[in-house]
Design a protein around this motif. Structure first.
Motif, PDB file in Angstrom:
ATOM      1  N   VAL A  89      35.475  28.022  40.921  1.00 53.57           N
ATOM      2  CA  VAL A  89      35.628  29.021  39.872  1.00 53.57           C
ATOM      3  C   VAL A  89      37.091  29.073  39.481  1.00 53.57           C
ATOM      4  N   LEU A  90      37.355  28.917  38.187  1.00 51.53           N
ATOM      5  CA  LEU A  90      38.704  29.055  37.665  1.00 51.53           C
ATOM      6  C   LEU A  90      38.786  30.400  36.967  1.00 51.53           C
ATOM      7  N   GLU A  91      39.581  31.283  37.521  1.00 53.82           N
ATOM      8  CA  GLU A  91      39.678  32.670  37.029  1.00 53.82           C
ATOM      9  C   GLU A  91      40.831  32.803  36.036  1.00 53.82           C
ATOM     10  N   ALA A  92      40.521  33.374  34.865  1.00 53.96           N
ATOM     11  CA  ALA A  92      41.526  33.538  33.817  1.00 53.96           C
ATOM     12  C   ALA A  92      41.333  34.876  33.107  1.00 53.96           C
ATOM     13  N   ILE A  93      41.165  35.939  33.892  1.00 52.11           N
ATOM     14  CA  ILE A  93      40.979  37.254  33.286  1.00 52.11           C
ATOM     15  C   ILE A  93      42.341  37.902  33.045  1.00 52.11           C
ATOM     16  N   VAL A  94      42.318  39.129  32.593  1.00 56.01           N
ATOM     17  CA  VAL A  94      43.532  39.864  32.255  1.00 56.01           C
ATOM     18  C   VAL A  94      44.530  39.853  33.419  1.00 56.01           C
ATOM     19  N   GLU A  95      45.830  39.803  33.078  1.00 54.39           N
ATOM     20  CA  GLU A  95      46.882  39.739  34.103  1.00 54.39           C
ATOM     21  C   GLU A  95      47.134  41.125  34.683  1.00 54.39           C
ATOM     22  N   ASP A  96      46.131  41.589  35.438  1.00 54.39           N
ATOM     23  CA  ASP A  96      46.178  42.913  36.050  1.00 54.39           C
ATOM     24  C   ASP A  96      45.708  42.765  37.495  1.00 54.39           C
ATOM     25  N   GLU A  97      46.549  43.172  38.438  1.00 56.70           N
ATOM     26  CA  GLU A  97      46.263  42.927  39.842  1.00 56.70           C
ATOM     27  C   GLU A  97      44.966  43.596  40.299  1.00 56.70           C
ATOM     28  N   ALA A  98      44.763  44.849  39.917  1.00 63.87           N
ATOM     29  CA  ALA A  98      43.551  45.557  40.346  1.00 63.87           C
ATOM     30  C   ALA A  98      42.300  44.870  39.812  1.00 63.87           C
ATOM     31  N   ALA A  99      42.351  44.452  38.547  1.00 61.78           N
ATOM     32  CA  ALA A  99      41.192  43.789  37.944  1.00 61.78           C
ATOM     33  C   ALA A  99      40.909  42.457  38.633  1.00 61.78           C
ATOM     34  N   LYS A 100      41.957  41.721  38.964  1.00 68.75           N
ATOM     35  CA  LYS A 100      41.753  40.430  39.630  1.00 68.75           C
ATOM     36  C   LYS A 100      41.217  40.615  41.052  1.00 68.75           C
ATOM     37  N   LEU A 101      41.737  41.590  41.774  1.00 65.52           N
ATOM     38  CA  LEU A 101      41.251  41.826  43.131  1.00 65.52           C
ATOM     39  C   LEU A 101      39.759  42.162  43.128  1.00 65.52           C
ATOM     40  N   GLU A 102      39.347  42.995  42.184  1.00 63.13           N
ATOM     41  CA  GLU A 102      37.924  43.340  42.076  1.00 63.13           C
ATOM     42  C   GLU A 102      37.101  42.115  41.724  1.00 63.13           C
ATOM     43  N   ALA A 103      37.626  41.269  40.852  1.00 65.64           N
ATOM     44  CA  ALA A 103      36.916  40.051  40.469  1.00 65.64           C
ATOM     45  C   ALA A 103      36.713  39.137  41.671  1.00 65.64           C
ATOM     46  N   TYR A 104      37.732  39.003  42.509  1.00 66.62           N
ATOM     47  CA  TYR A 104      37.599  38.116  43.671  1.00 66.62           C
ATOM     48  C   TYR A 104      36.662  38.697  44.726  1.00 66.62           C
ATOM     49  N   ARG A 105      36.640  39.997  44.868  1.00 72.99           N
ATOM     50  CA  ARG A 105      35.672  40.608  45.790  1.00 72.99           C
ATOM     51  C   ARG A 105      34.242  40.309  45.334  1.00 72.99           C
ATOM     52  N   ARG A 106      34.014  40.418  44.034  1.00 78.21           N
ATOM     53  CA  ARG A 106      32.677  40.164  43.490  1.00 78.21           C
ATOM     54  C   ARG A 106      32.317  38.683  43.560  1.00 78.21           C
TER      55      ARG A 106
END
Length: 291
Positions: A89-106
């Motif tokens: 999975v190549l992740e390219a969502i918004v440059e926001d730490e909280a949003a990325k952490l939630e994405a990786y948990r999911r």
């Protein structure tokens, strides 16, 4: 150590960078599932990919048949569960730490392939922070592409303190052998290689403009005509996005506490005003819709 061909990939986020990453994967023959948060964002991302492929055909860089093959390799979805069987999975969502952490948990819960690796396109957030949000931190790293992804050859491969050699080599193989990019290695520190050099230069151009030392046109012309750069620093900031540049600068300043990394007041005020560059139609220069 044997590396595997990536046959199925997921791309999380289909904005400017995600759409470019999805395009190069699809053009390389990788079955690519693109996931966005809602149908509107997905439609915009799909339109962006289709427009880029059309430009490649009209510019003679891609045949019509290759365009159709690339489109056939793409699946667009709003369901994260569609990434269950991908090889990476190549992740390219918004440059926001909280949003990325939630994405990786999911993602950690959704991706069932135990051998899959996760790669972030972040330009400022430490990979280690993202890795520990998963149960497989050794399979998380950074793959930092550059805009526009189909054109720019460079990819930074960023390993955290716990990224395995197998994951690093697998990601490098994807970038170089499958996507035809030039890969450079970077440690997991703010800015990586390119932005650690680039951001102070860009911020200096803002300070020069802000102080009245030179006009925007003269600053940019000086670097284009005097140093052979393809575009000046203020025009480049508009291309990158002023909000993105601000986020990277803040990350660099937080890590190193060097004044040259601190965002100038003018940059902060422009971001607050929504003057983000090309993406908003106005930055240091004005841009017409589609122009």
């Amino acid at each position: 150590m044997a590396v595997r061909l990536v046959r199925r990939a997921g791309v999380l986020g289909c904005g400017l960078m995600g759409s470019g990453i999805a395009e190069v994967l699809a053009r390389a023959g990788v079955e690519t599932t693109v996931v966005e948060v809602d149908r509107d964002a997905l439609a915009r991302g799909r339109a962006r990919v289709e427009a880029s492929l059309a430009r490649a055909v009209s510019g003679g860089k891609l045949s019509g048949a290759a365009r159709e093959e690339a489109l056939a390799n793409l699946v667009f979805s709003t369901d994260l569960g569609d990434l269950a069987e991908v090889d990476c999975v190549l992740e390219a969502i918004v440059e926001d730490e909280a949003a990325k952490l939630e994405a990786y948990r999911r993602l950690d819960k959704v991706v069932e392939n135990d051998a899959a690796f996760f790669a972030s396109n972040t330009s400022s957030i430490p990979i280690m922070k993202l890795a520990v949000a998963t149960s497989r931190p050794e399979q998380v790293l950074g793959l930092h592409f550059f805009n526009p992804v189909p054109v720019m050859r460079l990819v930074e491969v960023i390993s955290s303190l716990v990224t395995s050699e197998e994951t690093r080599e697998q990601a490098r193989f994807l970038a170089t052998e499958q996507l035809g990019k030039r890969a450079i290695a970077s440690p997991d520190r703010a800015g990586f290689v390119v932005n650690a050099l680039l951001i102070p230069y860009l911020l200096s151009s803002v300070r020069m403009l802000e102080s009245g030392f030179a006009t925007r046109e003269d600053i940019d012309a000086g670097m284009v005509e005097g140093c052979g750069h393809p575009m000046g620093p203020l025009a480049l900031l508009d291309l990158i996005g002023l909000d993105t540049a601000q986020a990277v600068a803040e990350s660099l300043y937080e890590e190193f506490k060097e004044p040259l990394y601190a965002p100038p007041p003018l940059l902060n005020r422009m971001v607050e005003a929504g003057l983000l560059g090309r993406k908003s139609g106005q930055g240091f220069y004005g841009y017409r819709q589609g122009g």
